[in-house]
Design a protein around this motif. Structure first.
Motif, short mmCIF file in Angstrom:
data_model
loop_
_atom_site.label_atom_id
_atom_site.label_comp_id
_atom_site.label_asym_id
_atom_site.label_seq_id
_atom_site.Cartn_x
_atom_site.Cartn_y
_atom_site.Cartn_z
N LYS A 238 60.19 77.98 57.10
CA LYS A 238 59.33 76.55 57.08
C LYS A 238 57.99 76.87 57.81
N ALA A 239 56.81 76.53 57.10
CA ALA A 239 55.81 76.96 57.50
C ALA A 239 55.58 75.99 58.76
N ALA A 240 55.07 76.62 59.95
CA ALA A 240 54.94 75.62 61.22
C ALA A 240 53.55 74.86 61.14
N ARG A 241 52.54 75.25 60.17
CA ARG A 241 51.49 74.65 60.05
C ARG A 241 50.75 74.94 58.74
N THR A 242 49.80 74.29 58.21
CA THR A 242 49.16 74.48 56.81
C THR A 242 48.63 75.81 56.87
N GLY A 243 48.81 76.67 55.88
CA GLY A 243 48.15 77.91 55.61
C GLY A 243 49.11 78.99 56.35
N ASP A 244 50.41 78.72 57.00
CA ASP A 244 51.22 79.42 57.47
C ASP A 244 52.28 79.85 56.27
N ALA A 245 52.50 81.22 56.27
CA ALA A 245 53.38 81.70 55.05
C ALA A 245 54.65 81.51 55.47
N GLY A 246 55.15 81.36 56.60
CA GLY A 246 56.51 81.40 56.91
C GLY A 246 57.13 82.47 57.10
N PHE A 247 56.30 83.53 57.39
CA PHE A 247 56.92 84.95 57.75
C PHE A 247 55.73 85.75 57.78
N ASP A 248 56.05 86.91 58.56
CA ASP A 248 54.73 87.98 59.11
C ASP A 248 55.31 89.33 58.60
N VAL A 249 54.46 90.21 58.11
CA VAL A 249 54.55 91.52 57.69
C VAL A 249 53.56 92.45 58.49
N GLN A 250 53.97 93.45 59.20
CA GLN A 250 53.05 94.10 59.71
C GLN A 250 53.46 95.66 59.53
N VAL A 251 52.56 96.65 59.59
CA VAL A 251 52.65 98.03 59.43
C VAL A 251 53.19 98.77 60.70
N GLY A 252 54.19 99.52 60.43
CA GLY A 252 54.86 100.06 61.90
C GLY A 252 55.89 99.45 62.41
N ASP A 253 56.49 99.96 63.44
CA ASP A 253 57.56 99.50 64.11
C ASP A 253 57.13 98.66 65.50
N ARG A 254 57.06 97.48 64.95
CA ARG A 254 56.24 96.59 65.75
C ARG A 254 57.28 95.91 66.89
N SER A 255 57.06 95.59 68.18
CA SER A 255 58.03 94.93 68.77
C SER A 255 58.00 93.17 68.50
N LEU A 256 59.00 92.62 68.94
CA LEU A 256 59.08 91.13 68.71
C LEU A 256 57.79 90.25 69.14
N LEU A 257 57.59 91.04 70.66
CA LEU A 257 56.44 90.14 71.01
C LEU A 257 55.21 90.48 70.39
N ASP A 258 54.99 91.86 69.76
CA ASP A 258 53.77 92.03 68.90
C ASP A 258 53.72 91.36 67.59
N VAL A 259 54.75 90.97 67.05
CA VAL A 259 54.93 90.03 65.85
C VAL A 259 54.59 88.66 66.17
N LEU A 260 55.10 88.29 67.38
CA LEU A 260 55.13 86.84 67.64
C LEU A 260 54.86 86.55 68.97
N PRO A 261 53.53 86.73 69.25
CA PRO A 261 52.90 86.63 70.95
C PRO A 261 53.36 85.25 71.43
N ALA A 262 53.70 84.32 70.77
CA ALA A 262 53.90 83.05 71.19
C ALA A 262 55.27 82.87 71.89
N LEU A 263 56.00 83.83 71.37
CA LEU A 263 57.43 83.77 71.81
C LEU A 263 57.43 84.06 73.46
N PRO A 264 58.35 83.35 74.01
CA PRO A 264 58.42 83.77 75.42
C PRO A 264 59.00 85.07 75.70
N GLU A 265 58.66 85.87 76.81
CA GLU A 265 59.32 87.23 76.81
C GLU A 265 60.67 86.99 77.47
N ALA A 266 61.85 87.60 77.07
CA ALA A 266 63.06 87.57 77.58
C ALA A 266 63.25 88.28 78.89
N PRO A 267 64.00 87.34 79.93
CA PRO A 267 64.31 87.76 81.37
C PRO A 267 64.84 89.34 81.19
#
Length: 352
Positions: A238-267
């Motif tokens: 579900k798109a969080a805001r207008t213009g959001d595709a609801g998914f993300d695609v990036q080249v390479g093996d990217r970490s969760l924080l690289d793909v979703l910087p707003a996500l809090p870092e796990a302890p």
């Protein structure tokens, strides 16, 4: 008078008990700090939206994952490759694109001066709008249209990918064609030249109305996808805001924080901190028992240490997660059972 030896022994016992009390307080402080940061992280994830799983390349569809957002990475696997049946062109890639261009007149105005030249253009140009349409009339509609072909099935790791995600794969590489693979009706019209098809009798000198058909494909490369789990398929969330595709695609093996910087870092080191709290509590209980009935009784100290740490952690989780609180309180009950059993063994009679 008490002997000097007795006084020294009493002093050592008191010192051991003080040290034990300090260790026990440290254990309680450590487990409280550790569980608080885990609770804060869980709350931050809840504010973010759906649960986020970091499955990487080895994750598999499992019960309880439906609706969760996940990161999956690896080399895409094309199960059913795309094919342009009209031209008999196929590519082992997620997406195959046919480009069609026509050699047409273009109107170019620079500094108030207008001139005309012919070039390859991927859409029909209406010459009626030219300043000087006479002598610059274009053929009109293309007899062949550009198209895009998606693979019938593309997998990333152990998940299928929805078509919307496959279409968003970046990068393009040329797909050279051979006129020998063309159907007979098109082989009479098109000629292969530098990996593309042209209708020109002299490809180096195209004429007005000549067609040029070429193909591009999305290259196979390591990809990272962040999307929602729907059974064994990754689909847009579900798109969080207008213009959001609801998914993300990036080249390479990217970490969760690289793909979703707003996500809090796990302890970090959550399990290690919990184990450390238990160790501190057990040694603290051992020292508190110095000089008493349970002096050097490691089993009794273990029971007491487990009860104290587990009870504090369970009490902290009661308001936020009943399941987690239940697990902690179960450990507390087991620790209490071990301590009670040792008391029974030492006294030789049941305790009430």
């Amino acid at each position: 008078m008490r002997s000097k030896k007795t006084s020294n022994g009493a002093g050592l016992a008191m010192g051991a008990r003080v040290a034990g009390a300090v260790l026990l307080l440290c254990a309680l402080g450590l487990i409280a700090w550790n569980e608080r940061r885990v609770m804060d992280y869980t709350a931050a994830l809840t504010r973010h939206g759906s649960p986020v799983l970091d499955l990487g390349g080895a994750g598999r569809p499992a019960a309880g994952q439906y609706g969760s957002t996940t990161r999956v990475s690896g080399m895409p696997q094309v199960v059913d490759a795309p094919r342009d049946a009209e031209f008999n062109v196929r590519s082992d890639s997620p997406v195959l694109v046919r480009h069609v261009e026509m050699f047409q007149w273009r109107e170019i105005t620079v500094g108030g001066n207008t001139h005309y030249e012919m070039d390859w253009v991927d859409h029909p140009i209406d010459a009626t709008g030219f300043a000087k349409p006479a002598g610059h009339v274009n053929p009109g509609a293309f007899p062949v249209q550009g198209r895009q072909f998606e693979a019938g099935e593309v997998r990333l790791g152990n998940f299928r990918l929805a078509t919307e995600i496959v279409r968003d794969f970046p990068g393009r590489v040329d797909v050279p064609v051979d006129e020998k693979s063309l159907p007979a009706n098109l082989a009479a019209t098109f000629t292969a030249h530098n990996g593309v098809l042209v209708t020109s009798s002299k490809p180096e000198r195209p004429r007005l109305g000549d067609l040029r058909v070429s193909w591009e494909a999305v290259p196979l490369q390591d990809m990272t996808v962040l999307a929602r789990i729907d059974g064994d398929t990754l689909v847009p969330g579900k798109a969080a805001r207008t213009g959001d595709a609801g998914f993300d695609v990036q080249v390479g093996d990217r970490s969760l924080l690289d793909v979703l910087p707003a996500l809090p870092e796990a302890p970090n080191a959550v399990v290690v901190m919990r184990a450390g709290a238990y160790v501190l509590a057990i040694f603290g209980a051992l020292l508190l028992a110095v000089g008493g009935r349970f002096h050097r009784d490691i089993l009794f100290a273990t029971g007491v240490g487990v009860v104290v740490v587990s009870a504090v952690a369970g009490a902290m989780w009661l308001a936020g997660d009943a399941m987690a609180a239940s697990v902690w309180l179960l450990f507390a009950v087991l620790g209490a059972g071990l301590a009670i059993w040792r008391v029974q063994q030492r006294t030789g009679r049941p305790t009430h």
